[in-house]
Design a protein around this motif. Structure first.
Motif, PDB file in Angstrom:
ATOM      1  N   ILE A  12      49.298  -9.739  29.228  1.00  7.50           N
ATOM      2  CA  ILE A  12      49.275  -9.689  27.764  1.00  7.50           C
ATOM      3  C   ILE A  12      47.883 -10.110  27.309  1.00  7.50           C
ATOM      4  CG2 ILE A  12      50.355 -10.444  25.610  1.00  7.50           C
ATOM      5  CD1 ILE A  12      52.809 -11.278  27.217  1.00  7.50           C
ATOM      6  N   PRO A  13      46.994  -9.171  27.022  1.00 16.91           N
ATOM      7  CA  PRO A  13      45.627  -9.513  26.612  1.00 16.91           C
ATOM      8  C   PRO A  13      45.607 -10.373  25.348  1.00 16.91           C
ATOM      9  CG  PRO A  13      45.819  -7.167  27.116  1.00 16.91           C
ATOM     10  CD  PRO A  13      47.206  -7.710  27.089  1.00 16.91           C
ATOM     11  N   ASP A  14      44.675 -11.330  25.318  1.00 16.59           N
ATOM     12  CA  ASP A  14      44.465 -12.202  24.152  1.00 16.59           C
ATOM     13  C   ASP A  14      45.689 -13.041  23.817  1.00 16.59           C
ATOM     14  OD1 ASP A  14      41.810 -11.204  23.770  1.00 16.59           O
ATOM     15  OD2 ASP A  14      42.655  -9.430  22.809  1.00 16.59           O
TER      16      ASP A  14
ATOM     17  N   VAL B 195      52.725  -0.545  14.134  1.00 15.89           N
ATOM     18  CA  VAL B 195      51.504  -1.091  13.561  1.00 15.89           C
ATOM     19  C   VAL B 195      50.301  -0.721  14.415  1.00 15.89           C
ATOM     20  CG1 VAL B 195      52.775  -3.023  12.549  1.00 15.89           C
ATOM     21  CG2 VAL B 195      51.677  -3.321  14.781  1.00 15.89           C
ATOM     22  N   ALA B 196      49.129  -0.754  13.787  1.00 13.01           N
ATOM     23  CA  ALA B 196      47.858  -0.589  14.487  1.00 13.01           C
ATOM     24  C   ALA B 196      47.224  -1.959  14.654  1.00 13.01           C
ATOM     25  CB  ALA B 196      46.929   0.324  13.697  1.00 13.01           C
ATOM     26  N   ILE B 197      46.716  -2.235  15.840  1.00 13.21           N
ATOM     27  CA  ILE B 197      46.009  -3.482  16.094  1.00 13.21           C
ATOM     28  C   ILE B 197      44.642  -3.154  16.686  1.00 13.21           C
ATOM     29  CG2 ILE B 197      48.125  -4.808  16.458  1.00 13.21           C
ATOM     30  CD1 ILE B 197      47.650  -4.651  19.465  1.00 13.21           C
ATOM     31  N   GLU B 198      43.773  -4.138  16.679  1.00 12.20           N
ATOM     32  CA  GLU B 198      42.418  -3.962  17.215  1.00 12.20           C
ATOM     33  C   GLU B 198      42.081  -5.122  18.136  1.00 12.20           C
ATOM     34  OE1 GLU B 198      39.089  -2.156  18.131  1.00 12.20           O
ATOM     35  OE2 GLU B 198      40.444  -1.275  16.651  1.00 12.20           O
ATOM     36  N   PRO B 199      41.708  -4.861  19.389  1.00 13.29           N
ATOM     37  CA  PRO B 199      41.693  -3.558  20.071  1.00 13.29           C
ATOM     38  C   PRO B 199      43.098  -2.978  20.172  1.00 13.29           C
ATOM     39  CG  PRO B 199      40.490  -5.226  21.325  1.00 13.29           C
ATOM     40  CD  PRO B 199      41.241  -5.945  20.271  1.00 13.29           C
ATOM     41  N   VAL B 200      43.177  -1.674  20.456  1.00 16.79           N
ATOM     42  CA  VAL B 200      44.463  -0.999  20.501  1.00 16.79           C
ATOM     43  C   VAL B 200      45.337  -1.583  21.607  1.00 16.79           C
ATOM     44  CG1 VAL B 200      43.532   1.144  19.567  1.00 16.79           C
ATOM     45  CG2 VAL B 200      43.646   0.812  22.059  1.00 16.79           C
ATOM     46  N   ALA B 201      46.631  -1.426  21.446  1.00 17.52           N
ATOM     47  CA  ALA B 201      47.567  -1.936  22.441  1.00 17.52           C
ATOM     48  C   ALA B 201      47.447  -1.127  23.727  1.00 17.52           C
ATOM     49  CB  ALA B 201      48.987  -1.829  21.902  1.00 17.52           C
TER      50      ALA B 201
ATOM     51  N   GLY C 139      49.219   3.978  21.896  1.00 20.05           N
ATOM     52  CA  GLY C 139      48.081   3.261  21.322  1.00 20.05           C
ATOM     53  C   GLY C 139      48.430   2.386  20.144  1.00 20.05           C
ATOM     54  N   ARG C 140      49.652   2.492  19.666  1.00 17.43           N
ATOM     55  CA  ARG C 140      50.132   1.639  18.598  1.00 17.43           C
ATOM     56  C   ARG C 140      51.103   0.615  19.176  1.00 17.43           C
ATOM     57  NH1 ARG C 140      46.215   3.911  16.809  1.00 17.43           N
ATOM     58  NH2 ARG C 140      46.134   4.966  14.777  1.00 17.43           N
ATOM     59  N   LEU C 141      51.658  -0.201  18.307  1.00 16.69           N
ATOM     60  CA  LEU C 141      52.597  -1.227  18.753  1.00 16.69           C
ATOM     61  C   LEU C 141      53.878  -1.110  17.942  1.00 16.69           C
ATOM     62  CD1 LEU C 141      52.162  -3.664  20.809  1.00 16.69           C
ATOM     63  CD2 LEU C 141      52.141  -5.100  18.776  1.00 16.69           C
ATOM     64  N   TRP C 142      55.019  -1.141  18.630  1.00 16.88           N
ATOM     65  CA  TRP C 142      56.306  -1.270  17.960  1.00 16.88           C
ATOM     66  C   TRP C 142      56.705  -2.741  18.051  1.00 16.88           C
ATOM     67  CZ3 TRP C 142      60.075   3.251  19.609  1.00 16.88           C
ATOM     68  CH2 TRP C 142      59.580   4.454  19.097  1.00 16.88           C
ATOM     69  N   LEU C 143      57.003  -3.334  16.916  1.00 19.55           N
ATOM     70  CA  LEU C 143      57.395  -4.737  16.947  1.00 19.55           C
ATOM     71  C   LEU C 143      58.587  -4.984  16.034  1.00 19.55           C
ATOM     72  CD1 LEU C 143      56.106  -6.334  14.204  1.00 19.55           C
ATOM     73  CD2 LEU C 143      54.023  -5.874  15.449  1.00 19.55           C
TER      74      LEU C 143
END
Length: 363
Positions: A119-121, A221-227, A248-252
């Motif tokens: 899980i980056p970051d 959702v879009a996050i940066e950097p991409v998922a 490239g997006r995230l489902w949460l």
């Protein structure tokens, strides 16, 4: 009377479609659906994953037994699931690993460094976790279409915009009136109506079981950097969230369970905001924007187990409902079990006894 069938199934979502596909070659079957197309409600709004721990140890046999067919159909893509906890939740993580490892699920305890590698970051307070390597994404639409096509090929009739208006018990079965005015007869009536399961029972004069719908919210959702696509399905050991990558997006989701009437569920802004807040407490990657949001209804019996079997007070009324959020990942095994009960045959490897409606006698 416009037509007569051996079995009428109420509901053309995943439950009704999968059961009809199993029954079609052995009975005259009609599936009736209130909406313009099948799968409009819960089936079309799933978070789309298959994980053996989801739903609890008593649901696990249905999930595990469904795995081979789902793999054979090519609707599963490996993902892996990672259930994580904060500092201080080590006992909860240990209990999770012991519970699900004890029922035969392959699990692996991970330390902080191993979690952070996946899980980056990841924020520093998340220090313990359990990996389920077997977890996969499900192509829900492909699975649903497979069952609909199989049922159609087997001779099953599907009538949309034909909800159940009334059901009258008659000698040898049922006289049904549909919302479009048609009148039909059948020997057995199957309640696969999801969030509408108890209202369907009332229309048939059968005592409801207390199957209650709850709203579940998901946001893309879009996050940066991409998922990264390698990100596993990530779940909170305390049940506060889950998220996974999608193109490239995230489902949460905030893992919400808000009581609801049966309806066309819509997301509430507060639940979307809660999902974002909980995600940003886990990963140091802010949400840039919400691109899409939706909600669906998950329906549970009082003990949170599905209900499969003939009503103990009416042997011509069959329950196939209360499948919570695990109805899609358990569809193959549940359909085999349900068809076996309906046809009086021993089918499949899952014991039907824990799921029988007779457990609610005296309700």
């Amino acid at each position: 009377m416009d037509a007569r069938f051996d079995i009428v199934v109420v509901g053309a979502g995943m439950a009704g479609a999968s059961l009809a596909a199993r029954l079609g070659k052995q009975a005259r079957v009609l599936v009736i659906e209130a909406e313009e197309s099948p799968g409009y409600h819960a089936t079309g709004r799933s978070a789309a994953f298959w994980t053996e721990s989801y739903g609890g140890p008593q649901v696990k046999p249905l999930t595990t037994a469904s795995g081979p067919e789902l793999h054979r159909l090519g609707v599963l893509t490996p993902r892996g699931a990672l259930t994580i906890g904060r500092t201080g939740q080590e006992r909860d993580i240990a209990a999770f690993a012991q519970t699900y490892g004890g029922v035969g699920i392959a699990v692996e305890r991970l330390d902080r460094a191993e979690i952070a590698a996946r899980i980056p970051d990841l924020k520093p307070e998340w220090t313990c976790g359990v990996l389920e390597p077997s977890t996969c994404d499900i192509d829900v639409a492909a699975l649903h279409q497979h069952y609909l096509a199989t049922a159609r090929k087997a001779g099953v009739a599907l009538w949309c915009r034909a909800g159940l208006a009334a059901a009258t018990r008659v000698s040898g079965g049922w006289a049904l009136t549909l919302a479009d005015g048609r009148r039909i007869g059948c020997d057995m009536l199957v309640n696969a109506a999801g969030a509408w399961a108890d209202p369907v029972a009332r229309k048939a004069g059968v005592e409801p079981l207390g199957i209650a719908p709850f709203r579940r919210t998901i946001a893309q959702v879009a996050i940066e950097p991409v998922a990264p696509d390698s990100l596993p399905l990530v779940l909170d050991v305390a049940g506060g969230f889950y998220f996974k990558p999608e193109s490239g997006r995230l489902w949460l989701s905030p893992h919400d369970e808000t009581p609801s009437s049966p309806c066309d569920a819509a997301p509430e802004e507060i639940d979307v905001a809660l999902a974002i807040d909980r995600f940003e407490q886990v990963v140091d990657r802010p949400v840039l924007r919400v691109e899409h949001r939706w909600a669906g209804l998950r329906s549970f019996a009082p003990d949170r187990l599905p209900v499969y079997g003939f009503d103990p007070q009416d042997g011509a009324f069959f329950w196939f409902a209360g499948q919570g959020g695990f109805g899609i990942q358990t569809a193959p095994a549940a359909a085999v079990l349900g068809a076996g009960l309906l046809l009086g045959k021993v089918m499949g490897e899952v014991d039907p006894e824990p799921f029988g409606p007779g457990r609610f006698l005296g309700r």
